[in-house]
Structures are given as C-alpha cells and as structure tokens.
Write an enzyme that holds these catalytic residues in place. Structure first.
Site, short mmCIF file in Angstrom:
data_model
loop_
_atom_site.label_atom_id
_atom_site.label_comp_id
_atom_site.label_asym_id
_atom_site.label_seq_id
_atom_site.Cartn_x
_atom_site.Cartn_y
_atom_site.Cartn_z
N GLU A 116 0.73 -1.16 -0.23
CA GLU A 116 0.22 -0.09 -0.16
C GLU A 116 1.11 1.36 -0.20
O GLU A 116 0.26 2.71 -0.06
CB GLU A 116 -0.41 -0.11 1.43
CG GLU A 116 -1.89 -1.22 0.81
CD GLU A 116 -3.11 -1.28 1.95
OE1 GLU A 116 -2.31 -0.73 3.28
OE2 GLU A 116 -3.81 -1.75 1.87
N GLU A 118 7.47 -22.54 6.77
CA GLU A 118 7.72 -21.42 7.84
C GLU A 118 9.54 -22.04 8.99
O GLU A 118 9.29 -21.95 9.60
CB GLU A 118 6.51 -20.69 9.00
CG GLU A 118 6.13 -21.70 9.35
CD GLU A 118 4.74 -21.71 10.86
OE1 GLU A 118 5.30 -21.99 11.77
OE2 GLU A 118 4.05 -21.19 9.95
#
Length: 275
Positions: free
Chosen positions: A84, A115
């Site tokens: 953004e 992960e």
C-alpha cells in the site's frame, strides 16, 4: 523474561467456552469485547515503536529500505502494508517490501512447513542485495517462527538493524532483534487463532510504523496524501478536493491543475512557486 520462563500467551485457553452454543450476537459481542483490548496493548508499546520508526527514518533518508518478513497471517500482513506504500505515498515499490515464508504463492495458499526453514529468509533477503542501510522487521505472533528468527538473526549478524512485532513477551524472536515490539493482547477468542487479536495488533503497529515513516520523510503535507498515485476516479476526485482545500480554488481550476501537473504535490509546488 528469560527463555526458561517464556510462555506462549497466544496459545493460552480462550476466556470463553462452548463457543458453538453461543448465538450469533453473543459470538460477535464477545469478539468485539476482546478486540477492544488490542488498542490499549499497542498503546503501551509506543516508546518501542517510536524508537523503531526513528531508526528506520534515518536509514531510509540515506537510501535504505524496510523489509518485513513473516509466515502465514503475519507474512500476509507485512505484504499488505508494503503493497500500500506506492499508491498511497507515491514511493517506488522497492523501498518497503514484504517477504513471506513459501514465496508469493503462500500469500493465497499456505505452503506446508515453509515457516520451519531457518535459513530461507536470509536467502530471500539476499536476493534484494540487502545491506546495512536497510532494516528488517520480523513479524510472528508466537515469537518462535524459525523462518523469521533465522532471518533477523543473520541480518543482525551482518550489522543490519532488526526489529520485530510479536505477541508473546520474552520470546526467542524478541531476544534475537535490536528493537522488539511485544504486544501482549492475551488469549484469543478461539484458542490459538492468532489471525484474530494478534493479527489485529500487528496490522495496527504496521500502520503506525509505515505511516509515521512516510510523514517523517515528507510524503504527507498538512494531513494529506499529496504524493498518492492517481490510478482511479476516486483518487483523482480526492486529489481535486485536496487542491481546492489547500489553494482555496474552485473545482474546475483544481481539476485543470491536476491534469496539467499529474500529481497534487507537483500542482501545489508550481502554484506556490508563482506566488
């Protein structure tokens, strides 16, 4: 708190039970009641967030970049915040970057065991030729994610400033970084579901870090996003209104200025130059 006393608050039992027996209003009211605790928990960490922002700002002004690394929800939130920055503040896409365990495919679909790799995050960071001007923030509700810990640990060894956002105080992740932000939001409404309060707190902190950074490097004037990209009619209209407000001019004049200069910032600069 030492590792020996480390407790995963995020895995503690919910304060509520028999969720499946609740009616809809009770479920929603209970979730909302828990969410109200999040902002207060974040507020307690403003000193640490402030320190992190100031350190990032000094490096950013020297050409450095900000990297977020995470897995699952935490990784997605980092990518969301990073993505953004260009449209909102007109920054190049490669100044704030989000990396997720498992690569871009993991944004939409979980990649099993990604992960758990302690070396992959540093490999991912090296693809961007990361250097000492940059900052790495690891995001992990648990504070134990190997991908994140491995990445910040190696970055710190290389003299790169590191920070973290976690929801378990005293975690291995917090101990691995220079500036930890440990937001203790307490047990989740659904036990262990860190996409809830923990994720909400991470989003709040990320918003605070990136927005404060953009303000401090001059990407906001007054209270307006003067560097936003005019990529749709809504944003063009917002830009016109910004110019009308700042210059006390009518809509046709503001629209003409925006069309001529292509951005609110440039339009303001040109008008003020001629005053």
């Amino acid at each position: 708190m030492s590792k020996t006393n480390f407790k995963k608050i995020t895995e503690s039992p919910s304060l509520y039970n028999d969720l499946e027996k609740m009616d809809t209003t009770t479920i929603l009211s209970s979730i909302n009641r828990e969410d109200q605790k999040v902002a207060d928990a974040v507020a307690e960490k403003i000193p640490e967030i402030s320190q992190l922002v100031d350190e990032i700002t000094s490096r950013f002004l020297d050409g450095g970049r900000l990297f977020y690394i995470g897995a699952g929800t935490s990784g997605r939130l980092g990518i969301l915040d990073a993505s953004e920055i260009p449209p909102t503040f007109g920054m190049p896409f490669d100044r704030v970057l989000g990396l997720i365990a498992g690569g871009d495919g993991a944004i939409r679909k979980a990649v099993e065991f990604a992960e758990d790799d302690t070396t992959q995050a540093w490999k991912d960071l090296q693809e961007y030729e990361i250097n000492k001007n940059d900052v790495v923030i690891g995001i992990a509700a648990s504070g134990t994610t190997p991908y994140v810990i491995g990445g910040v640990t190696e970055a710190r060894k290389q003299g790169i400033l590191t920070g973290c956002i976690t929801n378990n105080p005293g975690s291995p992740l917090a101990e691995a970084v220079d500036i930890p932000v440990e937001v203790a939001v307490g047990p989740e409404f659904v036990t262990g579901s860190t996409r809830m309060k923990s994720g909400t707190s991470q989003k709040l902190v990320l918003n605070m870090i990136s927005t404060a950074l953009m303000i401090k490097i001059g990407r906001v004037e007054g209270n307006k996003m003067v560097n936003m990209q005019l990529t749709n009619k809504k944003l063009v209209d917002r830009g016109i209104r910004f110019l009308m407000d700042e210059l006390d001019i009518d809509r046709p004049t503001a629209a003409a200025l925006l069309e001529k200069h292509g951005s609110v910032k440039k339009a303001l600069q040109e008008v003020r130059k001629g005053e």
